[in-house]
Design a protein around this motif. Structure first.
Motif, mmCIF file in Angstrom:
data_model
loop_
_atom_site.group_PDB
_atom_site.id
_atom_site.type_symbol
_atom_site.label_atom_id
_atom_site.label_comp_id
_atom_site.label_asym_id
_atom_site.label_seq_id
_atom_site.Cartn_x
_atom_site.Cartn_y
_atom_site.Cartn_z
ATOM 1 N N VAL A 71 127.317 43.090 -87.524
ATOM 2 C CA VAL A 71 126.819 43.470 -86.203
ATOM 3 C C VAL A 71 125.861 42.385 -85.736
ATOM 4 O O VAL A 71 124.891 42.074 -86.417
ATOM 5 C CB VAL A 71 126.085 44.820 -86.236
ATOM 6 C CG1 VAL A 71 125.581 45.198 -84.854
ATOM 7 C CG2 VAL A 71 126.973 45.910 -86.810
ATOM 8 N N ARG A 72 126.154 41.807 -84.577
ATOM 9 C CA ARG A 72 125.290 40.797 -83.965
ATOM 10 C C ARG A 72 124.943 41.256 -82.559
ATOM 11 O O ARG A 72 125.760 41.878 -81.889
ATOM 12 C CB ARG A 72 125.992 39.447 -83.890
ATOM 13 C CG ARG A 72 126.198 38.829 -85.240
ATOM 14 C CD ARG A 72 126.898 37.486 -85.086
ATOM 15 N NE ARG A 72 126.914 36.783 -86.323
ATOM 16 C CZ ARG A 72 125.994 35.912 -86.718
ATOM 17 N NH1 ARG A 72 124.980 35.637 -85.939
ATOM 18 N NH2 ARG A 72 126.079 35.322 -87.879
ATOM 19 N N VAL A 73 123.739 40.917 -82.124
ATOM 20 C CA VAL A 73 123.309 41.295 -80.777
ATOM 21 C C VAL A 73 122.721 40.091 -80.063
ATOM 22 O O VAL A 73 122.227 39.156 -80.692
ATOM 23 C CB VAL A 73 122.270 42.443 -80.795
ATOM 24 C CG1 VAL A 73 122.842 43.678 -81.453
ATOM 25 C CG2 VAL A 73 120.986 42.024 -81.453
ATOM 26 N N LYS A 74 122.807 40.139 -78.753
ATOM 27 C CA LYS A 74 122.160 39.146 -77.903
ATOM 28 C C LYS A 74 121.079 39.895 -77.140
ATOM 29 O O LYS A 74 121.373 40.784 -76.358
ATOM 30 C CB LYS A 74 123.155 38.506 -76.944
ATOM 31 C CG LYS A 74 122.617 37.286 -76.261
ATOM 32 C CD LYS A 74 123.723 36.537 -75.570
ATOM 33 C CE LYS A 74 123.262 35.152 -75.180
ATOM 34 N NZ LYS A 74 124.364 34.388 -74.602
ATOM 35 N N GLN A 75 119.825 39.520 -77.409
ATOM 36 C CA GLN A 75 118.687 40.267 -76.891
ATOM 37 C C GLN A 75 117.914 39.415 -75.895
ATOM 38 O O GLN A 75 117.720 38.224 -76.085
ATOM 39 C CB GLN A 75 117.787 40.665 -78.058
ATOM 40 C CG GLN A 75 116.720 41.634 -77.726
ATOM 41 C CD GLN A 75 116.065 42.201 -78.982
ATOM 42 O OE1 GLN A 75 116.468 41.924 -80.098
ATOM 43 N NE2 GLN A 75 115.047 43.003 -78.787
ATOM 44 N N ASN A 76 117.466 40.064 -74.821
ATOM 45 C CA ASN A 76 116.613 39.423 -73.828
ATOM 46 C C ASN A 76 115.403 40.330 -73.655
ATOM 47 O O ASN A 76 115.484 41.341 -72.968
ATOM 48 C CB ASN A 76 117.367 39.232 -72.510
ATOM 49 C CG ASN A 76 116.579 38.443 -71.503
ATOM 50 O OD1 ASN A 76 115.464 38.004 -71.774
ATOM 51 N ND2 ASN A 76 117.157 38.267 -70.327
ATOM 52 N N GLY A 77 114.304 39.986 -74.312
ATOM 53 C CA GLY A 77 113.140 40.878 -74.308
ATOM 54 C C GLY A 77 113.471 42.123 -75.102
ATOM 55 O O GLY A 77 113.927 42.039 -76.234
ATOM 56 N N ASP A 78 113.266 43.275 -74.499
ATOM 57 C CA ASP A 78 113.591 44.543 -75.162
ATOM 58 C C ASP A 78 115.028 44.978 -74.911
ATOM 59 O O ASP A 78 115.527 45.884 -75.573
ATOM 60 C CB ASP A 78 112.650 45.652 -74.678
ATOM 61 C CG ASP A 78 111.236 45.445 -75.189
ATOM 62 O OD1 ASP A 78 111.060 44.736 -76.203
ATOM 63 O OD2 ASP A 78 110.299 45.988 -74.579
ATOM 64 N N ALA A 79 115.676 44.355 -73.944
ATOM 65 C CA ALA A 79 117.028 44.774 -73.562
ATOM 66 C C ALA A 79 118.086 44.047 -74.386
ATOM 67 O O ALA A 79 118.018 42.841 -74.588
ATOM 68 C CB ALA A 79 117.258 44.493 -72.085
#
Length: 166
Positions: free
Chosen positions: A120-128
């Protein structure tokens, strides 16, 4: 006026049917790069119409005994793309991982189950968190699921914990 409605309905229907179509061409950025040599890997991709998939996914999760917290995550999904690869190589998976690292994706979890690895990988911008990528690989094939939506770190943690506990 009726003719305009009929044409609009016909165009909408065609558009929805096209999003359900299966393609032999990859639908994810790294794999659609024509400069990469995939060495005979067979790819099948499709976009999942979310408005059709959400009720099915919720029902399947309820049948599997998932908590309502996990089921409520489905509401936050806005787009799903799936790509399967047969005859893919470990080298290709390694290059894909490097591509994701170069494009600000963070590795959040790797779950091993019955000889398969789920990453599982995520792309995060701040808290979103606007994008989650799931990679399922085994000796025979690879499956990549790209989920777009509006998630929080807590949402992703609940989902990972739910899967890990099973």
């Amino acid at each position: 006026m009726k003719t305009l409605r009929h044409i609009s309905l016909a165009l909408f229907t065609i558009g929805m049917l096209q999003s359900c179509m299966v393609s032999g061409k990859p639908n994810m950025e790294f794999f659609s790069d024509s400069g990469y040599d995939f060495k005979g890997a067979k790819m099948t991709s499709f976009n999942v119409p979310v408005f059709l998939a959400k009720p099915y996914i919720k029902r399947a999760l309820r049948e599997d005994g998932e908590s309502e917290e996990v089921i409520s995550l489905v509401k936050k999904v806005s787009k799903i793309k799936i790509l399967t690869i047969e005859n893919g190589s470990r080298e290709m998976l390694k290059d894909y991982t490097q591509y994701l690292n170069n494009h600000d994706y963070e590795d959040w979890a790797t779950i091993k189950h019955d000889g398969e690895n789920v990453n599982v990988r995520v792309k995060q911008n701040g808290d979103a968190i606007k994008n989650m990528l799931f990679t399922v690989n085994s000796d025979k094939e690879m499956v990549f699921v790209d989920v777009k939506g509006n998630f929080t770190a807590e949402d992703i943690s609940k989902m990972i914990n739910s899967v890990s506990n099973k």
